[in-house]
Design a protein around this motif. Structure first.
Motif, mmCIF file in Angstrom:
data_model
loop_
_atom_site.group_PDB
_atom_site.id
_atom_site.type_symbol
_atom_site.label_atom_id
_atom_site.label_comp_id
_atom_site.label_asym_id
_atom_site.label_seq_id
_atom_site.Cartn_x
_atom_site.Cartn_y
_atom_site.Cartn_z
ATOM 1 N N MET A 65 0.857 -1.179 -0.165
ATOM 2 C CA MET A 65 -0.067 -0.137 -0.184
ATOM 3 C C MET A 65 0.949 1.349 0.040
ATOM 4 O O MET A 65 1.753 1.288 0.794
ATOM 5 N N ASP A 66 0.696 2.068 -0.799
ATOM 6 C CA ASP A 66 1.370 3.406 -0.984
ATOM 7 C C ASP A 66 0.928 4.519 0.059
ATOM 8 O O ASP A 66 -0.290 4.779 0.066
ATOM 9 N N LYS A 67 2.004 4.497 1.048
ATOM 10 C CA LYS A 67 1.792 5.576 1.989
ATOM 11 C C LYS A 67 1.475 6.936 1.518
ATOM 12 O O LYS A 67 0.843 7.989 2.020
ATOM 13 N N GLU A 68 2.253 7.325 0.469
ATOM 14 C CA GLU A 68 2.014 8.747 -0.061
ATOM 15 C C GLU A 68 0.749 9.037 -0.567
ATOM 16 O O GLU A 68 -0.047 9.844 -0.556
ATOM 17 N N LEU A 69 -0.229 7.689 -1.218
ATOM 18 C CA LEU A 69 -1.527 7.779 -1.775
ATOM 19 C C LEU A 69 -2.326 8.297 -0.395
ATOM 20 O O LEU A 69 -3.310 8.940 -0.508
ATOM 21 N N VAL A 70 -2.116 7.502 0.753
ATOM 22 C CA VAL A 70 -2.771 7.604 1.917
ATOM 23 C C VAL A 70 -2.747 9.168 2.369
ATOM 24 O O VAL A 70 -3.890 9.947 2.637
ATOM 25 N N LEU A 71 -1.399 9.523 2.294
ATOM 26 C CA LEU A 71 -1.230 11.015 2.742
ATOM 27 C C LEU A 71 -2.027 12.189 1.852
ATOM 28 O O LEU A 71 -2.716 13.013 2.317
ATOM 29 N N ARG A 72 -2.159 11.675 0.645
ATOM 30 C CA ARG A 72 -2.718 12.730 -0.431
ATOM 31 C C ARG A 72 -4.412 12.531 -0.197
ATOM 32 O O ARG A 72 -4.945 13.474 -0.289
ATOM 33 N N ALA A 73 -4.743 11.329 -0.165
ATOM 34 C CA ALA A 73 -6.079 10.993 0.236
ATOM 35 C C ALA A 73 -6.497 11.981 1.747
ATOM 36 O O ALA A 73 -7.713 12.346 1.777
ATOM 37 N N LYS A 74 -5.697 11.783 2.781
ATOM 38 C CA LYS A 74 -6.136 12.431 3.762
ATOM 39 C C LYS A 74 -6.308 14.295 3.589
ATOM 40 O O LYS A 74 -6.841 14.756 4.367
ATOM 41 N N LYS A 75 -5.633 14.528 2.602
ATOM 42 C CA LYS A 75 -5.695 15.943 2.102
ATOM 43 C C LYS A 75 -6.742 16.335 1.285
ATOM 44 O O LYS A 75 -6.786 17.055 0.588
ATOM 45 N N ARG A 76 -7.765 15.243 1.084
ATOM 46 C CA ARG A 76 -9.067 15.500 0.385
ATOM 47 C C ARG A 76 -8.626 15.227 -1.297
ATOM 48 O O ARG A 76 -9.254 16.100 -2.162
ATOM 49 N N ASP A 77 -7.463 14.575 -1.540
ATOM 50 C CA ASP A 77 -7.210 14.393 -2.897
ATOM 51 C C ASP A 77 -8.011 13.188 -3.443
ATOM 52 O O ASP A 77 -7.977 11.878 -2.904
ATOM 53 N N LYS A 78 -9.114 13.416 -4.216
ATOM 54 C CA LYS A 78 -10.185 12.649 -4.521
ATOM 55 C C LYS A 78 -9.371 11.240 -5.406
ATOM 56 O O LYS A 78 -9.871 10.311 -5.289
ATOM 57 N N ASP A 79 -8.677 11.724 -6.258
ATOM 58 C CA ASP A 79 -7.853 10.753 -7.273
ATOM 59 C C ASP A 79 -7.250 9.718 -6.290
ATOM 60 O O ASP A 79 -7.261 8.793 -6.708
ATOM 61 N N ALA A 80 -6.496 10.106 -5.593
ATOM 62 C CA ALA A 80 -5.688 9.497 -4.584
ATOM 63 C C ALA A 80 -6.760 8.288 -3.959
ATOM 64 O O ALA A 80 -6.192 7.131 -3.893
ATOM 65 N N PHE A 81 -7.635 8.854 -3.409
ATOM 66 C CA PHE A 81 -8.446 8.087 -2.578
ATOM 67 C C PHE A 81 -9.106 7.017 -3.290
ATOM 68 O O PHE A 81 -9.062 5.742 -3.167
ATOM 69 N N VAL A 82 -9.391 7.219 -4.878
ATOM 70 C CA VAL A 82 -10.117 6.410 -5.606
ATOM 71 C C VAL A 82 -9.141 5.387 -6.013
ATOM 72 O O VAL A 82 -9.417 4.173 -5.886
#
Lengths: 174, 380
Positions: free
Chosen positions: A1-18
């Motif tokens: 699992m990409d930690k960077e993705l999670v961090l971006r998702a935490k910042k309301r990055d929808k693409d990262a969350f998807v």
């Protein structure tokens, strides 16, 4: 699992969350399937989990525990739906024939899971399939580590016992 | 060993089998895609709901604050008005005691200090009886509400939170010769004004006829209604009763303030001196200063007497006690409204508890409904 993705998702990055969800959806599906039988219920549980995660991801403290956190939410949602369905059946006194998805359970190794009860199934799924550690499973299910080990041991015995019988008959795993 | 090895091998096969990729059904996939696409909408929806809920809560809070602060307005509202009608009877009006007559110095200080508190207690108790029996029939009201509150209800109902009550012009109606014949009951009168308008005349009566000195608030509707105070009362106005009439007298003039009905038959028959026309006539002949000296000297002596010292203690203990609970017994059967409350003083006031419980219940229902509404929306 990409930690960077999670961090971006935490910042309301929808693409990262998807992307995160797309990475996890197969695991989610398998876990949900160990508790719920109907596809519609599984879809409900996954949908609710995705929405919960999106709403609350900002409050999650450690990105490395995203998966544990998400699985805990998923299991809670599955249990909630399971309880609601049970109530409906009891209240209406309707005995629903268990509609098992043919494509899913026709695979023989999954059939073996039906020998286990719900508690054992989820532990086996999390340990052997999702590769969670005993401590993490205990955390997800809010039970003790000894209980996790006990369930794993019991599940293994049941599988072995049933498998042995099948083997002697000329098992599928032969 | 061979068996174990086979088993272990096959269990690994089982685990490997579980780990094989599976295909998520189309229906589930479709739902996931829809959910992921609608994330922003969902979030906006939630924000919108939260905003609406916050605004609604603020409006509700503001509305509640207005209702609480203006219970007169609130009590007129349909459905919820009843709750605030009770609330408006709580003592929130201001009350002040003016010592603006020459009697103020000769009235026992215990009475002068506590007359405001006694008035408030009278209003409070009268309204409690009113609230309880306002929808009852006349017979029930007469039989259940003690006299001392029943008459005063009409006065108490007129008082609102915003009103300013001033208790002023303390006076004493002197009966000529009463020091010789009638020296065990003393009625000290006051005029209550509401927003500079006369509200009523009441008296604090000290009764020393029995062993225990008893001080009580007395409101006589007849006296109040027929006490003509059209003439301005000044600091020096004297009050006395002569020839079955009450007069007020200033250095300049005297005038009739109330014509009393005929004396009770037993007084005439027994001839106890209370209505001694000769003595009254003699008093009436005196000039203003003589009357004033006589009355004030008498009242000073009364003030210094043991009765009034005991009376001060009685007032304090009465006021310290909680309001008596509303009497449920039928007063007509036993006491006609007299002596109904002595044994029950000091008990917990049930009405207040019920009122509080209703408010808490309403609040809880509102909270529960709001929580259910929010949860339902979140599930949707």
């Amino acid at each position: 699992m990409d930690k960077e993705l999670v961090l971006r998702a935490k910042k309301r990055d929808k693409d990262a969350f998807v992307e995160l969800i797309n990475q996890q959806k197969e695991s989610m599906y398998k876990i949900a399937k160990t508790i719920l039988k109907k596809e519609e219920d599984v879809a409900d549980a996954m949908q609710e989990t995705i929405l919960n995660c999106w709403e609350k991801i900002g409050t999650m403290r450690k990105p490395e525990y995203f998966r544990t956190w998400m699985v805990r939410i998923l299991i809670n949602n599955c249990n909630e739906i399971y309880r609601q369905r049970s109530k409906v059946v009891l209240n209406n006194e309707i005995i629903l024939e268990e509609t098992v998805d043919a494509d899913y359970f026709n695979v023989e190794w999954r059939e073996m899971m039906s020998f286990l009860n719900e508690k054992q199934r989820i532990v086996v799924e999390l340990y052997y399939v999702e590769q969670f550690k005993v401590r993490e499973i205990a955390d997800i299910l809010q039970i003790g580590q000894s209980a996790v080990k006990g369930r794993l041991q019991a599940a293994r015995k049941i599988i072995e016992a049933n498998y042995c019988t099948d083997t002697q008959r000329g098992s599928i795993f032969g | 060993m061979e068996r174990k090895g086979i088993i272990m091998k096959n269990f690994d096969d089982f685990v490997n089998g579980l780990n094989q990729d599976i295909t998520i059904s189309d229906s589930v996939n479709q739902r996931i895609d829809e959910t992921l696409q609608g994330l922003e909408t969902r979030r906006k929806h939630n924000f919108r709901f939260l905003k609406a809920a916050t605004v609604a809560a603020c409006v509700l809070l503001a509305f509640g604050a207005v209702l609480v602060s203006s219970s007169v307005f609130a009590s007129d509202l349909p459905v919820i008005g009843g709750i605030f009608e009770k609330g408006q009877n709580k003592v929130k009006y201001s009350i002040k005691v003016e010592k603006d007559s020459m009697y103020a110095d000769v009235i026992p200080s215990g009475i002068m200090k506590n007359v405001g508190a006694m008035f408030q207690k009278q209003v409070r108790m009268s309204m409690k009886y009113y609230d309880k029996y306002k929808d009852a029939d006349d017979y029930t009201r007469i039989s259940k509400i003690p006299d001392k509150y029943r008459d005063f209800i009409d006065i108490a109902k007129e008082i609102r939170d915003s009103d300013e009550i001033v208790i002023r012009y303390p006076f004493y109606v002197y009966y000529p010769g009463e020091e010789n014949y009638y020296g065990s009951i003393y009625d000290y009168y006051f005029i209550a004004e509401k927003n500079q308008q006369k509200l009523c005349i009441f008296c604090i009566s000290v009764n020393a006829e029995e062993e225990k000195v008893r001080t009580q608030f007395i409101y006589d509707k007849m006296l109040d209604h027929y006490f003509s105070l059209d003439e301005n009362i000044t600091e020096e106005t004297l009050f006395y009763e002569v020839d079955r009439s009450i007069y007020a007298e200033t250095p300049e003039k005297s005038f009739l303030v109330r014509e009393i009905y005929s004396p009770p038959a037993e007084y005439i028959m027994q001839g106890d001196g209370m209505y001694d026309d000769a003595e009254s006539s003699q008093f009436y002949q005196k000039n203003y200063e003589e009357k004033k000296d006589l009355i004030l000297s008498y009242l000073k002596a009364v003030k210094k007497g043991k009765t009034m010292k005991k009376s001060g203690g009685d007032i304090k203990s009465e006021l310290k006690k909680a309001d008596e609970p509303i009497n449920e017994e039928d007063l007509l059967d036993f006491s006609m409204g007299y002596g109904e409350d002595e044994d029950t003083l000091g008990e917990k006031e049930l009405d207040d508890v019920i009122y509080l419980a209703v408010c808490v219940a309403v609040f809880c229902i509102l909270v529960i409904v709001t929580v259910m509404y929010i949860r339902k929306h979140r599930q949707d």
